[in-house]
Design a protein around this motif. Structure first.
Motif, PDB file in Angstrom:
ATOM      1  N   SER A  94     -11.736   3.525   1.250  1.00  0.00           N
ATOM      2  CA  SER A  94     -10.992   2.945   0.131  1.00  0.00           C
ATOM      3  C   SER A  94     -11.879   2.801  -1.098  1.00  0.00           C
ATOM      4  O   SER A  94     -11.458   3.099  -2.222  1.00  0.00           O
ATOM      5  N   SER A 119      -4.899   6.560  -5.702  1.00  0.00           N
ATOM      6  CA  SER A 119      -4.456   5.160  -5.665  1.00  0.00           C
ATOM      7  C   SER A 119      -3.614   4.901  -4.417  1.00  0.00           C
ATOM      8  O   SER A 119      -3.761   3.866  -3.756  1.00  0.00           O
ATOM      9  N   ARG A 120      -2.734   5.867  -4.083  1.00  0.00           N
ATOM     10  CA  ARG A 120      -1.897   5.706  -2.891  1.00  0.00           C
ATOM     11  C   ARG A 120      -2.754   5.684  -1.629  1.00  0.00           C
ATOM     12  O   ARG A 120      -2.578   4.834  -0.745  1.00  0.00           O
ATOM     13  N   ARG A 121      -3.707   6.609  -1.548  1.00  0.00           N
ATOM     14  CA  ARG A 121      -4.570   6.666  -0.369  1.00  0.00           C
ATOM     15  C   ARG A 121      -5.480   5.444  -0.293  1.00  0.00           C
ATOM     16  O   ARG A 121      -5.805   4.957   0.804  1.00  0.00           O
ATOM     17  N   GLU A 122      -5.881   4.931  -1.436  1.00  0.00           N
ATOM     18  CA  GLU A 122      -6.703   3.711  -1.446  1.00  0.00           C
ATOM     19  C   GLU A 122      -5.932   2.536  -0.861  1.00  0.00           C
ATOM     20  O   GLU A 122      -6.451   1.776  -0.034  1.00  0.00           O
ATOM     21  N   VAL A 123      -4.661   2.423  -1.270  1.00  0.00           N
ATOM     22  CA  VAL A 123      -3.824   1.332  -0.740  1.00  0.00           C
ATOM     23  C   VAL A 123      -3.591   1.524   0.754  1.00  0.00           C
ATOM     24  O   VAL A 123      -3.615   0.560   1.531  1.00  0.00           O
ATOM     25  N   GLU A 124      -3.385   2.783   1.175  1.00  0.00           N
ATOM     26  CA  GLU A 124      -3.172   3.052   2.598  1.00  0.00           C
ATOM     27  C   GLU A 124      -4.405   2.676   3.421  1.00  0.00           C
ATOM     28  O   GLU A 124      -4.285   2.086   4.498  1.00  0.00           O
ATOM     29  N   GLN A 161      -6.717   0.468   2.636  1.00  0.00           N
ATOM     30  CA  GLN A 161      -6.826  -0.992   2.659  1.00  0.00           C
ATOM     31  C   GLN A 161      -5.822  -1.593   3.630  1.00  0.00           C
ATOM     32  O   GLN A 161      -6.151  -2.515   4.387  1.00  0.00           O
ATOM     33  N   SER A 162      -4.591  -1.049   3.601  1.00  0.00           N
ATOM     34  CA  SER A 162      -3.561  -1.567   4.510  1.00  0.00           C
ATOM     35  C   SER A 162      -3.921  -1.290   5.967  1.00  0.00           C
ATOM     36  O   SER A 162      -3.771  -2.161   6.828  1.00  0.00           O
TER      37      SER A 162
END
Length: 504
Positions: A449, A145-150, A152-153
């Motif tokens: 992502s 989840s953290r890497r997915e947000v990273e 996307q960001s």
């Protein structure tokens, strides 16, 4: 006293339960050999079972133990009742097989050792392993989840940088190559507007010229290029160089960059320099041995330079100096001559240099005027021309603002890129590729992502599969605990038995 002992509970640590049973001779030390024979008979017996829902439920468990076999025998007594003979014995092979299994279990309490082993394994290995898998799945979900947000960001940041770069170029970014080429087509009109704005600098040029002549007695022309553009506008370079208007202007054909293929910015030198021995390059010059070149290295009457030129004097070589642009018909502006002053890099750089020179002068003059309060400064300019004495700080500031405005139009990052494109159409391809790489990286991060989200969903599903197994294992463990405690309690006149440390 006996009554008090009868009520004392028997506390047994689950991890030491099997050793406890063997030490007290409730079970045999070689119980595992007996269990191996029993498991083989169970595997053979379950191949032929009657159609019964309860039996199916019992057999669907992960492990069939003694009490399951007892229940199967009870069910078979009902389903196989027709197979009884006159002596009350069952002629059914199914019944005989399961009764034999139960009997083998009861020899030396093998069943109790097996239950203790199952309980210990559930508590020490199966339960912690499932808990560890669930914890690992939860941790992996958080990481994904953290890497997915990273991702996307970072993708959003790259797209933002892409559009910010496009804004610096003055384009929207929908079609970079076409938009950049469209800007270059509009560049002459923009430069002509700058040339018209330069007409407003007459007063600044006169002030600088008067100041240079008064202070330095300067005899050379001051700001020649800026003065020319101020008077005539953004004319052709031919008019600046020749001093007259051309009869015809033949502008060079600008090669447009291809929109489909984008180069990587490398230069193709062909076959040049590909030889491993660079000292052995053949440049098409062949020198044969044995040829007398008329060069003597002996001293004597030879030329002091050591070179003997022979008896005849060489014919004089005529060198004709041709001015640039004279290879075309008179009055026709071609090539760089056909470009405007602000399009031609040479004249444009001179124009910008003179603008900066004028800017520095006005800044310095503004500083000096703010400090001219003493008598010496006032007396210094008593003989100065009226154009110098009549200036005020406010008016000089206005003139400085006008100069900076024109200078700013030519030195913006957008104009620098446009000049680069004008000088090299291939620059469009490099810029397009550079911007395209930002979008490619953003797309890759979006795909990453999505992959992270997919893996996170898979991990969540795995956790959903493991959690029911933990609940089922806990139920089986509690059931084993009760069965073992009840069996041991019967062996000690129903004293309460507590198995310690039973937790999943």
């Amino acid at each position: 006293m006996e009554q008090n002992i009868q009520n004392l509970p028997i506390d047994i640590q689950t991890s030491k339960l099997l050793d406890w049973l063997v030490d007290r001779r409730h079970c045999n030390l070689k119980w595992q050999s007996a269990i191996k024979v029993i498991r083989e008979k169970i595997n053979a017996a379950i191949q032929d079972m009657p159609e019964n829902e309860e039996i199916k439920s019992l057999l669907s468990g992960s492990y069939i133990h003694y009490f399951h076999c007892m229940r199967i025998v009870e069910i078979l007594r009902k389903t196989e009742a027709s197979s009884k003979n006159i002596f009350g014995r069952y002629s059914s092979q199914r019944m005989k097989d399961w009764q034999e299994i139960v009997t083998l279990y009861e020899v030396d309490s093998v069943y109790l050792a097996e239950l203790a082993s199952l309980l210990s394994r559930n508590v020490s290995y199966e339960g912690p392993a499932l808990r560890k898998q669930i914890a690992k799945a939860q941790q992996l979900q958080q990481e994904l989840s953290r890497r997915e947000v990273e991702c996307q960001s970072s993708a959003a940041d790259l797209r933002e940088r892409y559009y910010a770069a496009c804004k610096q170029y003055g384009i929207t970014g929908e079609n970079v190559a076409r938009e950049l080429q469209a800007l270059v087509k509009d560049l002459p009109a923009v430069l002509d507007e700058v040339g018209r704005d330069a007409a407003k600098l007459e007063e600044q040029i006169k002030l600088y010229t008067a100041f240079a002549n008064f202070v330095c007695e300067w005899s050379e022309p001051v700001l020649p290029m800026l003065t020319f553009v101020q008077k005539r506008g953004n004319t052709t370079f031919y008019e600046w160089r020749m001093g007259k208007v051309p009869k015809a202007v033949e502008r060079p054909v600008v090669e447009e960059a291809t929109l489909e293929t984008v180069t990587d910015g490398t230069i193709d030198w062909g076959d040049f320099g590909t030889s491993s021995d660079t000292q052995g390059l053949n440049h098409g010059i062949q020198v044969e041995e044995g040829i007398d070149w008329g060069i003597s290295l002996e001293s004597g009457d030879a030329d002091p330079s050591g070179i003997e030129w022979g008896d005849s004097e060489p014919a004089p070589i005529e060198i004709e100096v041709v001015d640039a642009g004279t290879d075309c018909p008179d009055g026709v502006a071609r090539g760089e001559d056909a470009l405007s002053i602000l399009e031609n890099p040479l004249s444009r750089n001179q124009f910008i240099d003179e603008l900066m020179e004028l800017e520095v002068f006005l800044m310095q003059r503004l500083t000096e005027m703010s400090e001219e309060g003493d008598v010496v400064a006032m007396s210094q300019f008593q003989l100065a021309p009226s154009v110098i004495q009549g200036q005020t700080s406010e008016h000089v500031q206005v003139m400085l603002t006008e100069v900076r405005g024109i200078l700013g139009q030519l030195t913006t990052l957008r104009m620098q890129h446009l000049f680069m494109i004008l000088a090299s159409p291939r620059y469009v391809e490099r810029v397009t590729e550079m911007l395209r790489q930002k979008l490619k990286q953003a797309d890759v991060l979006v795909l990453k992502s999505a992959a992270m989200a997919e893996r996170r969903q898979e991990t969540l599903e795995e956790q959903s599969r493991l959690e029911p197994r933990v609940d089922l294992l806990m139920g089986c463990t509690k059931e084993l605990q009760k069965l073992i405690e009840a069996d041991i309690s019967k062996r000690y006149h129903n004293r309460p038995v507590n198995l310690m440390g039973v937790s999943i």
